[in-house]
Design an enzyme around this catalytic site. Structure first.
Site: not given
Length: 318
Positions: A11, A16, A246-247
């Site tokens: 997303d 990302d 995170h990603d």
């Protein structure tokens, strides 16, 4: 070309975008496609962001497909205000990138995933960093892919720490807890890279300055994008001292599991009203063979060193 192939299900917001860069910078895998999801932005915007990032990094050869536009139990998606606050209204830190030359693929992301599993089998790694809606839809349509795929490592969940959207739920799981539960209770083996480890893996403006110093467009743009993210973290939680990776950590763990320490569990995802989105061990399967490895500790210094090596080398060329 590398033997290992990777698909990212994104997303596409800021972390990302860093996940895309990590996958492109890694020497031991080929990124063969990106599937768009909803979450940080609506699915169409996320797909466009992925194309823009790929173009910025000189990889217009990689296709982007759109997946589902909303959860498996709703008929629409409402973007949370916190997503706009953290990632910017455009999802990439309000940094203006040119409209991409390449168009979104016409084939659905779900069908692309199924076809890729059939083609590459154990050589294929899938890294979802948004809701599990696309993967759950693929498993429903083609259940055999659960045991055909080589590696599924996802960013999501929280086992030993609180959630980040409720006391129980991490944002990606919270978008579609029913889909996440369908995936984690399927025969598919997976690794969960959740808030337990991602909140310990931080980037600061010291690192983004190194990208600025390269004097390249990619280095400058990514520094601008991530500096927005770092400031958003200051505004939301100034105790961390940086922004969480995170990603890209999920991509790193998919390629090198030794970055994290894991425990083996069978898991369920709660989707009752009180604890919606909670990722927890399944007490009905305590004595059955396990299918989920949950990351609970991370070698953050070694990971950050690898992250900076991969991304800096990539940005130096673009």
């Amino acid at each position: 070309m590398a033997k290992r192939k990777m698909i990212l299900d994104l997303d596409t917001g800021i972390d990302d975008s860093l996940a895309i860069a990590y996958a492109l910078g890694a020497p031991d895998v080929d990124l063969i496609g990106i599937i768009g999801s909803y979450g940080n932005v609506v699915v169409e915007a996320g797909g466009q962001n992925s194309l823009k990032i790929l173009e910025l990094l000189g990889h217009t050869d990689i296709p982007v497909y759109l997946g589902e536009s909303h959860s498996s139990t709703s008929d629409h998606f409402d973007r949370m205000q916190v997503s706009a606050d953290i990632h910017g209204e455009n999802g990439i830190g309000q940094v203006d990138l040119p409209a991409p030359k390449r168009a979104i693929e016409k084939e659905s992301g779900v069908d692309f995933l199924i076809d890729a599993v059939h083609k590459y089998g154990k050589d294929l790694t899938l890294v979802p960093t948004g809701p599990m809606t696309n993967l759950a839809a693929a498993l429903k349509k083609a259940p055999e892919i659960a045991t055909e795929i080589g590696n599924m490592t996802f960013m999501g969940g929280a086992l030993t720490v609180p959630g980040n959207v409720t006391a129980y739920a991490e944002a990606n799981i919270n978008q579609d807890a029913e889909a996440a539960n369908a995936v984690l209770t399927s025969p598919m083996h997976s690794t969960m890279v959740g808030l337990d480890v991602t909140l310990r893996t931080l980037l600061t403006k010291k690192e983004t300055q190194q990208w600025r110093d390269l004097g390249t467009e990619a280095g400058e743009k990514f520094a601008d994008i991530v500096d927005y993210y770092i400031q958003a973290y200051v505004d939301v939680n100034d105790n961390l001292g940086g922004c969480a990776l995170h990603d890209p950590l999920a991509v790193g763990v998919a390629l090198d599991p030794s970055f994290v320490t894991t425990i083996d569990l069978n898991m369920v995802v709660n989707y009752n009203k009180e604890t919606y989105g909670r990722t927890i061990g399944d007490d009905n399967r305590l004595n059955e063979p396990t299918n989920v490895k949950v990351a609970v500790a991370v070698d953050k210094d070694r990971y950050l060193k690898t992250f900076m090596e991969y991304l800096t080398a990539l940005f130096k060329k673009n």
